[in-house]
Motif scaffolding. Structure first.
Motif, short mmCIF file in Angstrom:
data_model
loop_
_atom_site.label_atom_id
_atom_site.label_comp_id
_atom_site.label_asym_id
_atom_site.label_seq_id
_atom_site.Cartn_x
_atom_site.Cartn_y
_atom_site.Cartn_z
N ALA A 185 -6.44 4.03 -1.67
CA ALA A 185 -6.58 2.58 -1.47
C ALA A 185 -6.11 1.81 -2.70
O ALA A 185 -5.44 0.77 -2.57
CB ALA A 185 -8.04 2.24 -1.16
N LEU A 186 -6.43 2.30 -3.89
CA LEU A 186 -5.99 1.62 -5.11
C LEU A 186 -4.47 1.59 -5.20
O LEU A 186 -3.86 0.57 -5.54
CB LEU A 186 -6.58 2.31 -6.35
N GLU A 187 -3.82 2.72 -4.86
CA GLU A 187 -2.36 2.77 -4.93
C GLU A 187 -1.72 1.82 -3.94
O GLU A 187 -0.76 1.11 -4.26
CB GLU A 187 -1.88 4.20 -4.68
N VAL A 188 -2.24 1.80 -2.71
CA VAL A 188 -1.64 0.97 -1.67
C VAL A 188 -1.90 -0.52 -1.94
O VAL A 188 -0.98 -1.35 -1.91
CB VAL A 188 -2.16 1.36 -0.28
N LEU A 189 -3.15 -0.86 -2.19
CA LEU A 189 -3.52 -2.28 -2.30
C LEU A 189 -2.94 -2.95 -3.54
O LEU A 189 -2.70 -4.16 -3.53
CB LEU A 189 -5.04 -2.41 -2.29
N THR A 190 -2.71 -2.18 -4.61
CA THR A 190 -2.13 -2.79 -5.82
C THR A 190 -0.61 -2.83 -5.80
O THR A 190 0.00 -3.45 -6.68
CB THR A 190 -2.60 -2.04 -7.09
N THR A 191 0.02 -2.19 -4.82
CA THR A 191 1.48 -2.21 -4.76
C THR A 191 2.02 -2.93 -3.52
O THR A 191 3.19 -3.32 -3.49
CB THR A 191 2.07 -0.78 -4.77
N HIS A 192 1.19 -3.10 -2.51
CA HIS A 192 1.67 -3.76 -1.29
C HIS A 192 1.77 -5.27 -1.52
O HIS A 192 0.85 -5.88 -2.06
CB HIS A 192 0.73 -3.47 -0.12
N PRO A 193 2.87 -5.90 -1.12
CA PRO A 193 3.05 -7.34 -1.39
C PRO A 193 2.00 -8.24 -0.74
O PRO A 193 1.76 -9.35 -1.21
CB PRO A 193 4.45 -7.64 -0.83
N LEU A 194 1.37 -7.79 0.34
CA LEU A 194 0.34 -8.60 0.99
C LEU A 194 -0.96 -8.66 0.20
O LEU A 194 -1.73 -9.61 0.35
CB LEU A 194 0.06 -8.07 2.40
N THR A 195 -1.22 -7.65 -0.60
CA THR A 195 -2.51 -7.58 -1.29
C THR A 195 -2.40 -7.57 -2.81
O THR A 195 -3.37 -7.90 -3.50
CB THR A 195 -3.28 -6.32 -0.85
N ARG A 255 0.34 1.64 -14.42
CA ARG A 255 0.68 2.72 -15.34
C ARG A 255 0.59 4.09 -14.67
O ARG A 255 1.11 5.07 -15.20
CB ARG A 255 -0.25 2.68 -16.56
N MET A 256 -0.06 4.15 -13.50
CA MET A 256 -0.30 5.44 -12.85
C MET A 256 0.48 5.63 -11.55
O MET A 256 0.67 6.75 -11.09
CB MET A 256 -1.80 5.62 -12.58
N VAL A 257 0.92 4.55 -10.93
CA VAL A 257 1.62 4.62 -9.65
C VAL A 257 3.12 4.68 -9.90
O VAL A 257 3.70 3.78 -10.50
CB VAL A 257 1.27 3.42 -8.75
N SER A 258 3.76 5.76 -9.44
CA SER A 258 5.19 5.94 -9.70
C SER A 258 6.06 5.16 -8.73
O SER A 258 7.14 4.69 -9.09
CB SER A 258 5.55 7.42 -9.64
N ARG A 259 5.61 5.01 -7.48
CA ARG A 259 6.41 4.31 -6.48
C ARG A 259 5.53 3.38 -5.67
O ARG A 259 4.40 3.73 -5.32
CB ARG A 259 7.07 5.30 -5.52
N PRO A 260 6.02 2.18 -5.33
CA PRO A 260 5.24 1.30 -4.45
C PRO A 260 4.95 2.00 -3.13
O PRO A 260 5.78 2.76 -2.62
CB PRO A 260 6.17 0.09 -4.24
N LYS A 261 3.78 1.75 -2.56
CA LYS A 261 3.38 2.44 -1.32
C LYS A 261 3.64 1.60 -0.07
O LYS A 261 3.03 1.83 0.98
CB LYS A 261 1.90 2.82 -1.41
N ASP A 262 4.52 0.59 -0.17
CA ASP A 262 4.75 -0.26 0.99
C ASP A 262 5.99 0.17 1.78
O ASP A 262 6.44 -0.54 2.66
CB ASP A 262 4.89 -1.73 0.57
N HIS A 263 6.56 1.32 1.46
CA HIS A 263 7.69 1.81 2.24
C HIS A 263 7.57 3.32 2.45
O HIS A 263 6.82 4.00 1.77
CB HIS A 263 9.02 1.49 1.54
N VAL A 264 8.32 3.80 3.43
CA VAL A 264 8.34 5.23 3.75
C VAL A 264 9.76 5.74 3.57
O VAL A 264 10.72 5.09 3.98
CB VAL A 264 7.87 5.48 5.20
N GLN A 265 9.88 6.89 2.95
CA GLN A 265 11.20 7.49 2.75
C GLN A 265 11.48 8.51 3.84
O GLN A 265 10.62 9.33 4.16
CB GLN A 265 11.29 8.16 1.37
N ILE A 266 12.67 8.44 4.43
CA ILE A 266 13.05 9.32 5.54
C ILE A 266 14.04 10.37 5.05
O ILE A 266 15.05 10.05 4.42
CB ILE A 266 13.70 8.52 6.68
N GLY A 267 13.74 11.63 5.34
CA GLY A 267 14.66 12.71 5.02
C GLY A 267 14.97 13.53 6.26
O GLY A 267 14.06 13.78 7.07
#
Length: 357
Positions: free
Chosen positions: A263-273, A287-299
């Motif tokens: 929750a901390l990773e998502v809420l502090t990186t998502h533009p809505l919150t 300082r701890m989150v390497s990538r914003p959690k508001d997108h999904v990477q497709i492989g």
């Protein structure tokens, strides 16, 4: 402009639902306001505790009271006497009594925070949404028990002449209620995340077959639910708790920690919150989150892909495109993804892998 109404939606997931306590703890730490709360199944239990005015520490105390020994006792005697004619595997009375202890409110009007939870009527086959007009004049614990009453596991409850079971049988994440409440911001916690490339070992036992069926059914229901209701007002959090069994008693502290971390990773990186959170906590998390959690990477493994077109037909946010030479990924970073994992779950060859969920 700050949101006028924020609705927290807590999904079902058996004992994995204890991670909702961590979600609440993160919300408390970030200073976010929650106006209303929606819950289904174990999410309804956690939502009921939160709506009753309990903070995350009190919720954790309540969770610690639940144990397989005390609350999941087999109805052995009745099985010996009545066999398959009995309604459930476990006795529900002790669990119901626990809910009454922590949620003593006689009506929904007594709750400090509005609560909504859904259950399924076995007589009509319709979903009932307790907390909405016409569904408030009953003890909160009865409504929560109805929403969490997993079929064949607990005994259905009689409310107004109808017998109710787990609302997750038709809707495991109550986004429809949040939409009906006209929320300006929805924080939805989906517990259906699963590693699609790791198979669950087969066990020739009735509980294993039941629980696996419930879990897969929940994933399919969530796929359609997220497709329909996730929009520009919705933040989806998917804690990594798939390694826990539905009714396996977990280490409560560890599960709470997993929920809080996600929750901390998502809420502090998502533009809505992000800009609603306490700036000091956001700076700490950055300082701890390497990538914003508001997108999904497709492989996609092109050696395994057979260009069947199912991914393009399944994805509602156009992450894939059908072209003459076969389907291709349109956006490696799909910012509009509903995080339902539908393309990966439905790929017949397992060629698709999603990351940053």
């Amino acid at each position: 402009m700050l949101p006028r109404r924020t609705v927290l939606v807590l999904g079902g997931g058996g004992m994995r639902g204890f991670c909702h306590i961590g979600i609440v703890r993160a919300i408390e730490r970030l200073g976010l306001n929650v106006d209303e709360v929606v819950g289904t199944s174990m999410g309804a239990v956690m939502a009921g505790l939160f709506a009753s005015g309990r903070d995350s520490h009190e919720m954790e105390l309540a969770a610690a009271e639940i144990s397989l020994k005390d609350y999941f006792r087999l109805n052995l005697l009745k099985f010996l006497v009545r066999g398959y004619r009995h309604a459930s595997v476990y006795k529900g009375r002790a669990f119901h009594d626990l809910l009454r202890k922590w949620m003593p409110q006689r009506t929904f009007a007594e709750l400090p925070r509005p609560l909504f939870c859904n259950a399924l009527s076995l007589e009509s086959g319709a979903s009932r949404f307790f907390g909405l007009p016409g569904g408030t004049e009953l003890p909160v614990a009865d409504a929560v028990y109805a929403s969490a009453c997993l079929p064949t596991i607990f005994e259905p409850i009689d409310i107004g002449g109808e017998h109710f079971v787990d609302g997750g049988m038709t809707e495991t994440l109550g986004l429809r209620i949040a939409r009906a409440r006209q929320a300006d911001l929805v924080i939805a916690v989906d517990l259906s995340h699963r590693d699609m490339h790791t198979k669950t070992p087969w066990k020739a036992t009735l509980p294993h077959i039941l629980f696996q069926t419930y879990e897969v059914m929940g994933q399919a229901l969530n796929e359609h639910n997220l497709h329909r209701y996730v929009d520009e007002r919705t933040v989806v959090i998917k804690p990594k708790v798939s390694h826990l069994g539905l009714l396996d008693m977990p280490d409560v502290r560890e599960v709470v920690r997993l929920g809080e971390r996600e929750a901390l990773e998502v809420l502090t990186t998502h533009p809505l919150t992000r800009y609603l959170c306490d700036p000091a906590v956001v700076a700490d998390e950055d300082r701890m989150v390497s990538r914003p959690k508001d997108h999904v990477q497709i492989g996609v493994d092109m050696n395994a892909c057979i260009h069947c077109g199912i991914c393009a037909a399944t994805c509602v946010t156009q992450g894939f495109a059908a072209v003459p030479l076969g389907d291709v990924v349109r956006k490696l970073h799909n910012y509009e993804c509903t995080r339902d994992m539908a393309c990966e779950r439905n790929c017949p060859t397992g060629a698709i892998r999603l990351s940053n969920l």
